[in-house]
Scaffold this active site. Structure first.
Site, short mmCIF file in Angstrom:
data_model
loop_
_atom_site.label_atom_id
_atom_site.label_comp_id
_atom_site.label_asym_id
_atom_site.label_seq_id
_atom_site.Cartn_x
_atom_site.Cartn_y
_atom_site.Cartn_z
CD GLU A 82 -2.87 -0.53 0.88
OE1 GLU A 82 -3.59 0.29 -0.77
OE2 GLU A 82 -3.62 -2.13 -0.09
CB THR A 98 -0.29 -4.99 1.87
OG1 THR A 98 -1.36 -5.61 2.06
CG2 THR A 98 1.08 -4.70 1.41
CB THR A 132 9.66 4.66 0.79
OG1 THR A 132 9.61 6.57 0.44
CG2 THR A 132 9.47 4.44 1.93
CG ASP A 133 12.69 9.47 -0.24
OD1 ASP A 133 11.17 9.21 -0.28
OD2 ASP A 133 13.15 10.52 -0.69
CD GLU A 134 7.02 9.33 1.94
OE1 GLU A 134 6.27 9.06 3.05
OE2 GLU A 134 6.41 9.65 0.87
CE1 TYR A 158 4.10 3.22 1.52
CE2 TYR A 158 5.32 5.47 1.64
CZ TYR A 158 5.81 4.29 1.16
OH TYR A 158 6.15 4.34 0.17
CB ALA A 160 5.24 4.10 10.95
CE LYS A 162 7.74 0.66 1.11
NZ LYS A 162 7.75 -1.10 0.19
CG ASN A 188 10.02 6.49 -8.40
OD1 ASN A 188 9.96 4.86 -9.15
ND2 ASN A 188 10.59 6.88 -7.77
CE1 TYR A 215 -3.83 17.54 -0.42
CE2 TYR A 215 -2.17 16.28 0.29
CZ TYR A 215 -2.94 15.71 -0.43
OH TYR A 215 -3.91 14.97 -0.79
CG ASN A 257 5.07 19.41 -2.81
OD1 ASN A 257 5.76 18.68 -3.13
ND2 ASN A 257 4.38 19.13 -2.11
NE ARG A 290 0.77 13.82 2.65
CZ ARG A 290 1.06 12.84 1.12
NH1 ARG A 290 2.41 12.95 1.64
NH2 ARG A 290 0.48 12.53 -0.08
#
Ligand code: NAD
Ligand code: DAU
Length: 355
Positions: A82, A98, A132-134, A158, A160, A162, A188, A215, A257, A290
């Site tokens: 996800e 997932t 991911t870099d997150e 998300y 956390a 990953k 990406n 945002y 952004n 966000r």
């Protein structure tokens, strides 16, 4: 052959297409076909015998074990996840199931299969985890870009989830010796990007005459990489990465952004001008931020560049032009993915943001 998970999603589908353009090695593609999975992304290889699609869940150990036993892949690449931060804020449970539990079950099936291989095949086998870099959290404006040794500080459900999956992958190397590789990539963009994410959402909304929802103050920074450059990095890491290592992948393209949205608007002004002669940027609206929004991501990609000789082929200017052109040429794909479920999500996420 290789077994890949999540190959009907944005990056996975681009990877399958890219793989078959560079190799004759068969791909088994295991994908649950959630809202983000779309077989239309793979329509161009529908009759290609080198692609075997299986609908199923990475958490289904019986299924993954039988696929591994039957096809005897030399590598497993885990793209399935996800992936949308805003959805993880509205409902984290699928992300835990997932990204964490599913990856755990997949690792268990792979560990058991790997244990059955003969010595040479065991040595050469790879489990490549796409991350991911997150996971590294948020950078201040004066901090250096994320290197592979940066502390994990995930801030959303998300990221956390990953981060947890990365830790499991790492542990399977240290504890069991499973030959794993992890890639941590930046944002990406490109063809087949589901229009819940910033760039495709802006293109699709602009063309439909809808507001372009930015945002907060729009000054959050992401580091953008054209999707086929991510695919080439993964191919390179799979071929030459050292087991147990992680590789950060990014395009050295940090942009706020609001700049991204103005670039998209400018390209649309040039390529598909508005009928009323006005500029697409007039559709930009700021909306509520966000929750927990990470301010800045930036990837230090020197390890994959120096150690493995990888370099991105696209600049942001060439990649974003290709992307806008792809969406203009693929309006049918866009309208097909904008199902009732897509409209429900848009109403849920943006309905409550309007200021
Ligand atoms: P996506 O949401 O477009 O696609 C995810 C795919 O996984 C879909 O096809 C979906 O059907 C499938 N899937 C979901 N749950 C599954 C399950 N339980 N079993 C089997 N298949 C399942 O995601 P994406 O943007 O293509 O990202 C792919 C991977 O790359 C993810 O692991 C993501 O964390 C990572 N990543 C994404 C980006 C990005 O900018 N999009 C950047 C870095 C890393
Ligand atoms: O950094 C890699 C990550 O990039 C991946 O791990 C994720 O799977 C992927 O979704 C992406 O996460 P982001 O949250 O950075 O991407 P998104 O496109 O959702 O948002 C990009 C930026 O744009 C972010 O700062 C939020 C902002 N944004 C997003 C949307 C959807 C807006 O301002 N308006 C919007 O409507």
């Amino acid at each position: 052959m290789i077994l890949l998970t999540g190959g009907a999603g944005f990056i996975g589908a681009n990877f399958v297409l890219d793989w078959l353009a560079h190799s004759d090695e068969t791909v088994i593609n295991l994908d649950k076909l959630t809202y983000a999975g779309n077989l239309e992304n793979l329509a161009s290889i529908a009759d290609d015998p080198r692609h075997i699609f299986v609908q199923g869940d990475i958490g289904d150990t019986l299924l993954t074990s039988s696929l591994l036993a039957r096809h005897q892949p030399r590598a497993v690449l885990n793209f399935a996840a996800e992936s949308h931060v805003d959805r993880s804020i509205h409902g984290p449970e699928d992300f835990i199931q997932t990204n964490i539990v599913g990856t755990f079950h997949l690792l268990e099936a792979v560990r058991a299969y790997w244990g059955t291989l003969a010595a040479e095949a065991r040595r050469d086998f790879r489990f490549l985890h796409v991350s991911t870099d997150e996971v590294y959290g948020s950078l201040r404006s004066d901090e250096p870009a994320f290197s592979e040794t940066h502390a994990y500080e995930p801030n959303s459900p998300y990221s956390a989830s990953k981060a947890a999956s990365d830790h499991l992958v790492r542990a399977y190397h240290h504890t069991y010796g499973l030959p794993v590789l992890t890639t941590n990539c930046s944002n990406n963009y490109g063809p087949y990007h589901f229009p819940e994410k910033l760039i495709p959402l802006m293109i699709v909304n602009a063309l439909a005459g809808r507001p372009l929802p930015v945002y907060g103050d729009g000054q959050q920074i992401r580091d953008w990489l054209y999707v086929t450059d991510h695919c080439s990095a993964i191919r390179r890491v799979l071929a030459a990465g050292r087991p147990g290592q992680t590789y950060n992948v990014g395009g050295w393209n940090e942009k706020p952004n609001l700049d991204i949205v103005h670039t998209v608007c400018g390209l649309l002004d040039e390529l598909r001008p508005r009928a009323d002669g006005k500029r697409y940027s007039e559709q930009i609206t700021t909306v509520a931020d966000r929750p927990g929004h990470d301010r800045r991501y930036a990837i230090d990609a020197r390890k994959v560049e120096v150690e493995l000789g990888w370099k991105p082929a696209e600049t942001f200017a060439t990649g974003i032009r290709k992307t806008v052109l792809w969406y203009l040429d693929n309006q049918q794909w866009v309208s097909n993915v904008q199902s009732g479920a897509y409209r429900d999500w848009v109403a849920r996420n943006y309905g409550e943001r309007v200021r």
